[in-house]
Design a protein around this motif. Sequence first.
Motif, short mmCIF file in Angstrom:
data_model
loop_
_atom_site.label_atom_id
_atom_site.label_comp_id
_atom_site.label_asym_id
_atom_site.label_seq_id
_atom_site.Cartn_x
_atom_site.Cartn_y
_atom_site.Cartn_z
N ARG A 5 24.55 18.64 47.29
CA ARG A 5 23.77 17.62 47.98
C ARG A 5 22.46 18.30 48.39
N THR A 6 21.37 17.71 48.00
CA THR A 6 20.06 18.28 48.35
C THR A 6 19.77 18.05 49.83
N TYR A 7 18.76 18.75 50.30
CA TYR A 7 18.37 18.62 51.70
C TYR A 7 18.06 17.17 52.05
N ASP A 8 17.36 16.47 51.14
CA ASP A 8 17.00 15.08 51.40
C ASP A 8 18.23 14.17 51.41
N GLN A 9 19.25 14.51 50.69
CA GLN A 9 20.46 13.68 50.61
C GLN A 9 21.38 13.88 51.81
N ILE A 10 21.30 15.01 52.44
CA ILE A 10 22.21 15.35 53.54
C ILE A 10 21.86 14.53 54.79
N GLN A 11 22.91 14.03 55.45
CA GLN A 11 22.75 13.28 56.70
C GLN A 11 23.57 13.95 57.80
N ASP A 14 27.61 14.14 58.07
CA ASP A 14 28.32 14.33 56.81
C ASP A 14 29.41 15.39 57.00
N LYS A 108 19.77 18.80 61.08
CA LYS A 108 18.84 19.18 60.03
C LYS A 108 17.61 19.82 60.67
N ARG A 112 14.21 23.14 55.23
CA ARG A 112 15.47 22.88 54.54
C ARG A 112 16.66 23.59 55.17
N LYS A 140 16.85 20.89 44.75
CA LYS A 140 17.09 20.11 43.54
C LYS A 140 18.60 19.98 43.29
N THR A 141 18.98 18.97 42.55
CA THR A 141 20.39 18.77 42.20
C THR A 141 20.84 19.83 41.20
#
Length: 472
Positions: A5-11, A14, A108, A112, A140-141
Amino acid sequence: MATNRTYDQIQVGDTVTRSRICTANDLFVFAHASGNINPLHLPNAEWEGEKDGDGPSAPFMWGGTLISAVIGNVLPGPGSVYRDQTLKFHEKVKVDQVLDVTVTVLEKLADRHVRLSTVVKRDDGTLVAEGEAIVIAPEKTISYDPEKLPSLLMKRHQHFDRLVALAKQLPAIPTSVVCPDDANSLGGTVMAAEAGLIVPILCGPAARIQAAAEKIGVDISGYELIDCEDENSSAARAVALVHEGRVRSVMKGHLHTDDLLRHVVKREGGLRTKRRISHAFVMDVPGRSTPVIISDAAINIAPDLPTKVDITQNAINVARSIGIEPPKVGVLSALETVNPAIPSTIDAAVLSKMADRGQIKGGIVDGPLAMDNAIDLEAARTKGIDSLVAGRAEVLIVPNLEAGNMIAKELTFVAHAETAGLVIGARCPVILTSRADNDRARLVSCALASLYDYYSRNKTAFNGEDIAKAAE
């Protein structure tokens, strides 16, 4: 496939949990990789623990590596970089315990960076370790196929080493050896005699035995040699020595199994008892915490239910004679549920219930079980099998000779197991090895016979302490 999971995808919030069973192999691999050979953490070390029954436990940092695995494989996953980790340890972890590792996103941060809660618990909820980690999440993925990771093989045969060392403390058992007239059978006999495991009486064509001795360069002048005309008369004489009280075990040499067993099972002058004789392979399989016993893979071709009862009881007695107490017995079939179309599943269920009712004694018996869920805890858990035996079986009762022979040879040639063999259910143990077996297999089989003989006479396994009783 492990995908991150990229930094942007992480919430924040989670969370993931992954389970892991602690195995003996994990502890050996960790010891090799870390260099930490503290005997407190090695299953084969002579360590009694800080209190009675404590035993070896996993290093606390091994539990820390499980957190690293979840972070590196799942959250955030491949591409993650550790920056910080705090840990507080609470409870020990033992072999076969199941751990649940949970990683949760707390915050977060800039650049990153991600702050994570990291918790390790046993599957009963007991807290093992807790802390926080800060990692750099990937940008990146990234995906990685775990199948690309080379596998490791732990080649260990410490179980057989222990059994031989234990048997050497017993007085050598008088043994009639049938036709030891080739290099393997005579070499194994001499090795066992020199190790103090047996006192051999050689029964067979004297000229052939002497020729074999000259070929391998051993002196057999110190052993009694009874000259017999052929294999048939040699086997008959070896069995007769049992009735004469001169020997307490019989060892197969360079002859067909049928030629020996014919005299073992004959009604007049044989070694029969009320119980059906059967064979047990005792196998030292790398990675297993105990020897594995497979029965019957050499004598009873297609056993019916009464025969399986004796096979199971015989195998339990072998397991107890080498210190497995109580042995966990898995009755094998093609699946783990009763199916009237597969008779072996019905036999397995009956054997299990007979053990519950005391008709089979000394072991914990469960079946039917498929091979995977009999010996692998994860497989048993995946299929929802709640059993004292499933995933922990030390004795495997096979449906027929073909299945047993295949399993034993697969473990030997694929899993690099060492093998020894014994026939039980007769008046004395019969050391039954293949004509192709090496000296080591014969040596360990002699050790098994000695330990089984002690168990049969004393109704308890020899533990190396009661030397006075052993000398009786």
